[in-house]
Design a protein around this motif. Structure first.
Motif, PDB file in Angstrom:
ATOM      1  N   THR A 130      35.838  30.423  59.294  1.00  0.00           N
ATOM      2  CA  THR A 130      35.619  31.583  58.421  1.00  0.00           C
ATOM      3  C   THR A 130      36.322  31.374  57.079  1.00  0.00           C
ATOM      4  O   THR A 130      36.660  32.333  56.399  1.00  0.00           O
ATOM      5  N   ASP A 131      36.500  30.083  56.721  1.00  0.00           N
ATOM      6  CA  ASP A 131      37.227  29.832  55.469  1.00  0.00           C
ATOM      7  C   ASP A 131      36.260  29.705  54.283  1.00  0.00           C
ATOM      8  O   ASP A 131      36.292  28.740  53.547  1.00  0.00           O
ATOM      9  N   TYR A 132      35.357  30.718  54.128  1.00  0.00           N
ATOM     10  CA  TYR A 132      34.433  30.660  52.994  1.00  0.00           C
ATOM     11  C   TYR A 132      35.203  30.860  51.687  1.00  0.00           C
ATOM     12  O   TYR A 132      36.197  31.575  51.645  1.00  0.00           O
ATOM     13  N   SER A 133      34.665  30.221  50.633  1.00  0.00           N
ATOM     14  CA  SER A 133      35.360  30.273  49.341  1.00  0.00           C
ATOM     15  C   SER A 133      35.245  31.679  48.740  1.00  0.00           C
ATOM     16  O   SER A 133      34.357  32.465  49.104  1.00  0.00           O
ATOM     17  N   GLU A 134      36.122  31.957  47.776  1.00  0.00           N
ATOM     18  CA  GLU A 134      36.077  33.242  47.054  1.00  0.00           C
ATOM     19  C   GLU A 134      34.721  33.404  46.373  1.00  0.00           C
ATOM     20  O   GLU A 134      34.186  34.504  46.282  1.00  0.00           O
ATOM     21  N   GLU A 135      34.168  32.270  45.898  1.00  0.00           N
ATOM     22  CA  GLU A 135      32.888  32.311  45.179  1.00  0.00           C
ATOM     23  C   GLU A 135      31.757  32.775  46.116  1.00  0.00           C
ATOM     24  O   GLU A 135      30.970  33.654  45.774  1.00  0.00           O
ATOM     25  N   ILE A 136      31.736  32.238  47.329  1.00  0.00           N
ATOM     26  CA  ILE A 136      30.708  32.645  48.306  1.00  0.00           C
ATOM     27  C   ILE A 136      30.915  34.112  48.681  1.00  0.00           C
ATOM     28  O   ILE A 136      29.968  34.891  48.765  1.00  0.00           O
ATOM     29  N   LEU A 137      32.187  34.458  48.861  1.00  0.00           N
ATOM     30  CA  LEU A 137      32.499  35.836  49.238  1.00  0.00           C
ATOM     31  C   LEU A 137      32.030  36.815  48.153  1.00  0.00           C
ATOM     32  O   LEU A 137      31.479  37.874  48.441  1.00  0.00           O
ATOM     33  N   GLN A 138      32.240  36.409  46.907  1.00  0.00           N
ATOM     34  CA  GLN A 138      31.867  37.293  45.797  1.00  0.00           C
ATOM     35  C   GLN A 138      30.368  37.498  45.690  1.00  0.00           C
ATOM     36  O   GLN A 138      29.888  38.593  45.416  1.00  0.00           O
ATOM     37  N   ARG A 139      29.597  36.421  45.957  1.00  0.00           N
ATOM     38  CA  ARG A 139      28.156  36.604  45.782  1.00  0.00           C
ATOM     39  C   ARG A 139      27.451  37.093  47.047  1.00  0.00           C
ATOM     40  O   ARG A 139      26.260  37.321  47.053  1.00  0.00           O
ATOM     41  N   THR A 140      28.215  37.265  48.132  1.00  0.00           N
ATOM     42  CA  THR A 140      27.626  37.840  49.343  1.00  0.00           C
ATOM     43  C   THR A 140      27.893  39.336  49.347  1.00  0.00           C
ATOM     44  O   THR A 140      29.032  39.773  49.215  1.00  0.00           O
ATOM     45  N   LEU A 141      26.827  40.068  49.490  1.00  0.00           N
ATOM     46  CA  LEU A 141      26.989  41.514  49.513  1.00  0.00           C
ATOM     47  C   LEU A 141      27.133  41.976  50.964  1.00  0.00           C
ATOM     48  O   LEU A 141      26.402  41.497  51.838  1.00  0.00           O
ATOM     49  N   VAL A 142      28.089  42.828  51.206  1.00  0.00           N
ATOM     50  CA  VAL A 142      28.335  43.321  52.564  1.00  0.00           C
ATOM     51  C   VAL A 142      28.310  44.842  52.512  1.00  0.00           C
ATOM     52  O   VAL A 142      28.905  45.444  51.615  1.00  0.00           O
ATOM     53  N   PHE A 143      27.593  45.425  53.445  1.00  0.00           N
ATOM     54  CA  PHE A 143      27.535  46.897  53.443  1.00  0.00           C
ATOM     55  C   PHE A 143      27.473  47.405  54.881  1.00  0.00           C
ATOM     56  O   PHE A 143      27.138  46.666  55.810  1.00  0.00           O
ATOM     57  N   ASP A 144      27.836  48.663  55.042  1.00  0.00           N
ATOM     58  CA  ASP A 144      27.709  49.231  56.379  1.00  0.00           C
ATOM     59  C   ASP A 144      27.086  50.619  56.319  1.00  0.00           C
ATOM     60  O   ASP A 144      26.936  51.213  55.250  1.00  0.00           O
ATOM     61  N   VAL A 145      26.690  51.065  57.491  1.00  0.00           N
ATOM     62  CA  VAL A 145      26.051  52.382  57.637  1.00  0.00           C
ATOM     63  C   VAL A 145      26.738  53.081  58.795  1.00  0.00           C
ATOM     64  O   VAL A 145      26.601  52.664  59.952  1.00  0.00           O
ATOM     65  N   CYS A 146      27.516  54.098  58.478  1.00  0.00           N
ATOM     66  CA  CYS A 146      28.145  54.883  59.545  1.00  0.00           C
ATOM     67  C   CYS A 146      27.139  55.960  59.952  1.00  0.00           C
ATOM     68  O   CYS A 146      26.701  56.758  59.120  1.00  0.00           O
TER      69      CYS A 146
END
Ligand code: FAD
Length: 156
Positions: A130-146
């Motif tokens: 799970t050691d993805y780079s900051e760059e990958i983390l920044q361009r991956t959008l993460v969202f949730d729905v409660c």
């Protein structure tokens, strides 16, 4: 809204979560400027909350930013129940429908945790880093729905 066949309704949260735990794909229904738009998505689940990851643009994300209220659906344990009479065919299934509002996750630590939850759900015992780079983390959008409301139906 009341379920017409309420003999098939499941209300116990643990039983609902058991169905979610055995589901593979979540269908996410969006409102794209009045046009219904449904997409299959991988997901993770905890505490009435479905989590997703995505590229940061595209039709889905534009629709979610304009209309954050969504409906989700998952299915588990389905099979066709065939019968010599065509009109007696049926379907065995367990399904869940949820209603909630999208929240885009900005905090990097929460993003990492959520991505890990999604990976874990599909890992099937395989190890992964799970050691993805900051760059990958920044361009991956993460969202949730409660989900304020979760309903479940079991048939067959
Ligand atoms: C099993 C499965 C799991 C998936 N998991 C994820 C996930 O975890 N995260 C994720 O972001 N995406 C996932 N996808 C892909 C997802 O369904 C969308 O294709 C993707 O998110 C792009 O959506 P968009 O609205 O940005 O499409 P855009 O690239 O903006 O394209 C818009 C147009 O393309 C068409 N289109 C888009 N997606 C599909 C599709 N899946 N099938 C047919 N037509 C389509 C529609 O007609 C739509 O109008 C998964 C797909 C499958 C089948």
């Amino acid at each position: 809204m009341k379920m017409r066949r309420n003999d098939k309704e499941i209300q116990n949260l643990a039983a609902i979560e058991d169905i979610i735990g055995r589901s593979c794909i979540c269908h996410l229904a969006l409102n794209d400027e009045g046009t219904p738009y449904v997409l299959p998505m991988c997901f993770a689940y905890h505490d009435r909350t479905f989590s997703f990851h995505s590229a940061s643009d595209g039709r889905k994300i534009a629709a979610l930013r304009n209309h954050p209220d969504v409906c989700i659906s998952v299915v588990a344990g389905y099979d066709i129940l065939r019968h010599p009479k065509g009109c007696s065919w049926s379907m065995r299934y367990e399904s869940v429908v949820g209603f909630g509002r999208v929240r885009f996750i900005e905090d990097p630590a929460e993003k990492r945790l959520t991505l890990e939850r999604i990976l874990l759900r599909y890992a099937g015992g395989h190890s992964f880093s799970t050691d993805y780079s900051e760059e990958i983390l920044q361009r991956t959008l993460v969202f949730d729905v409660c989900c304020d409301l979760l309903t479940a139906k079991v048939s067959g």
